[in-house]
Design an enzyme around this catalytic site. Structure first.
Site, PDB file in Angstrom:
ATOM      1  CG  HIS A 113      -2.059  -0.946   1.141  1.00  0.00           C
ATOM      2  ND1 HIS A 113      -3.107  -0.951   2.017  1.00  0.00           N
ATOM      3  CD2 HIS A 113      -2.324  -1.920   0.233  1.00  0.00           C
ATOM      4  CE1 HIS A 113      -3.972  -1.890   1.669  1.00  0.00           C
ATOM      5  NE2 HIS A 113      -3.506  -2.507   0.597  1.00  0.00           N
ATOM      6  CE1 TYR A 136      -5.281   3.966   8.443  1.00  0.00           C
ATOM      7  CE2 TYR A 136      -5.942   3.975  10.746  1.00  0.00           C
ATOM      8  CZ  TYR A 136      -5.149   3.482   9.736  1.00  0.00           C
ATOM      9  OH  TYR A 136      -4.233   2.502  10.013  1.00  0.00           O
ATOM     10  N   PRO A 193      -4.693   0.750  18.927  1.00  0.00           N
ATOM     11  CG  PRO A 193      -6.720  -0.260  18.309  1.00  0.00           C
ATOM     12  CD  PRO A 193      -6.017   0.383  19.470  1.00  0.00           C
ATOM     13  CE  LYS A 203       4.050   3.733  13.678  1.00  0.00           C
ATOM     14  NZ  LYS A 203       3.855   3.183  12.333  1.00  0.00           N
ATOM     15  CE1 TYR A 225      -1.493   4.157   9.123  1.00  0.00           C
ATOM     16  CE2 TYR A 225      -0.171   2.857   7.598  1.00  0.00           C
ATOM     17  CZ  TYR A 225      -1.333   3.040   8.324  1.00  0.00           C
ATOM     18  OH  TYR A 225      -2.336   2.102   8.261  1.00  0.00           O
TER      19      TYR A 225
END
Ligand code: DHB
Length: 403
Positions: free
Chosen positions: A80, A209, A300, A304, A393
């Site tokens: 991704h 998200y 969550p 990570k 990220y």
């Protein structure tokens, strides 16, 4: 009846916990010619069937590939190159490749576990699943012991040079650090995730998200025909109180806008995941080293947890190798500070993602919801903002060792 005889043995590193952190450490040590014994209360089957997060940072994939267990992540995982942040009914892509030249991989934790467990089996590693009555003694001596009863009922006492507690958030090893040495940092959150697994086609090629007045939602994937999704709920929510229909309605409300359609299908799993931030410092006491969830838990959002655990054992392997093979025992002092630097960065990142995206109930909720949209608008409207998110990220580089 007389007590069963104890089988006594020796190893260099006794590893309590056979999840991804414990197995990865054992695998890395084996590649450096260092012996270890791994034990876990759970059976292999139990670990394989507990669904966890699904995103691997670039550095975690490098660790799997560089250590020879990366065949499947490249074949079956999905690369991704970004995520979508969705708020006020619009999606905004954060392009990791364009911003920081890195990607993440969608590859479930259970598959990382399977790859490592298979590798340990193939390489003749000693891994005991389904053990009972573990005890660890003498962690401040030169010869700590790990004792346990194996799945066949045989009692073992293994004398080690070092013991690693990679035994998860309910760690027994963590409690071997005395109260006057250990500092525990703890934070709870007023929200949780309702997680589902659904037999449906993908709704989006990358993760979404979503922040909305109805709460947070995360659209993730597993395969072409199996999807993982979450939506914000009360920490004390009862999963059985939610029909499939009610779940799909909520997920649609949280993600609506821009013509987005959620592909639905039979829901095969419903779980509530509580949020906690936790850090136990220091991560070393004498010849005991804590790694992964035994030393820290993150909420969550941002996935990570597994990545941090893998980075802990990467650093731990390096310092143990220096201590054991080159006699450089001062290297061991580096472990806790080096691991904790990344732990606190990830603590902040997970806290930030969580508090930016989840809605609060109560007196200030309308203010906070509008303020969060202000924050998200600032973030996506600024290249510096998007890059900050992309760096965190995809994972920061490992802290450098040595002087
Ligand atoms: C998943 C879980 C996460 O916590 C996250 O931030 C992204 C993905 C998952 O289970 O796919």
């Amino acid at each position: 009846m007389s007590a069963p005889e104890v089988t006594r043995s020796r190893t260099t590193v006794g590893i309590v916990g056979g999840g991804p952190a414990g197995l990865m450490l054992s695998h890395l040590l084996d590649r450096s010619g260092i012996e270890s014994v791994v034990l876990d209360l759970r059976t292999r089957d139990q670990i394989e069937n507990t669904h966890r997060a699904g995103i691997l940072e670039a550095g975690s994939v490098d660790l799997l590939v560089d250590s020879g267990v990366g065949d499947r992540v490249h074949r079956d995982g999905h690369r991704h190159e970004g995520i979508e942040l969705r708020f006020d009914g619009h999606g905004h892509r954060v392009d990791f490749e364009a911003l920081v030249g890195e990607s993440v991989w969608l590859y479930p934790q259970t598959d990382v576990f399977i790859d490592l467990a298979d590798a340990r089996e193939r390489d003749g590693g000693t891994v005991h699943f389904g053990i009972t009555d573990p005890t660890v003694e003498g962690v401040t001596t030169a010869a700590p012991t790990v004792s346990f009863t194996d799945a066949e009922g045989q009692r073992h006492e293994v004398t080690c040079d070092y013991v690693v507690g990679a035994d998860g958030s309910r760690s027994m090893c963590r409690h071997l650090v005395p109260d006057d040495v250990a500092v525990h940092h703890f934070r709870e959150y007023p929200f949780a995730w309702f997680g589902i697994m659904a037999e449906a086609p993908m709704s989006a090629p990358e993760l979404i998200y979503a922040h909305s007045a109805h709460g947070f939602a995360l659209i993730s994937q597993r395969t072409e025909t199996l999807q993982r999704m979450y939506f914000q709920c009360d920490p004390y929510e009862d999963p059985s109180a939610w029909s499939d229909e009610r779940i799909w309605e909520r997920l649609a409300l949280c993600t609506e806008g821009d013509g987005f359609t959620l592909h639905q299908g039979p829901i095969t799993e419903k779980v509530v995941l509580r949020f906690r931030s936790f850090v136990a410092e220091p991560m070393r006491h004498g010849n005991l080293f804590l790694a992964g969830d035994a030393a820290h838990t993150v909420p969550p959002t941002g996935a990570k947890g597994l990545n941090l655990a893998l980075m802990d054992v990467k650093v731990l392997h390096e310092v143990l190798e220096r201590a054991i093979r080159s006699g450089e025992t001062s290297a061991l002092d580096e472990y806790s500070p080096r691991a904790l630097e990344r732990v606190w960065k990830a603590q902040h990142f997970s806290y930030w993602m969580s508090t930016m995206l989840h809605t609060m109930s109560g007196e200030y909720s309308a203010f906070d919801t509008r303020r969060q949209v202000g924050e998200l608008t600032t973030l996506v409207g600024s290249e510096a903002g998007r890059r900050y998110l992309a760096e965190g990220y995809t994972g920061w580089p490992a802290p450098r060792g040595g002087a």
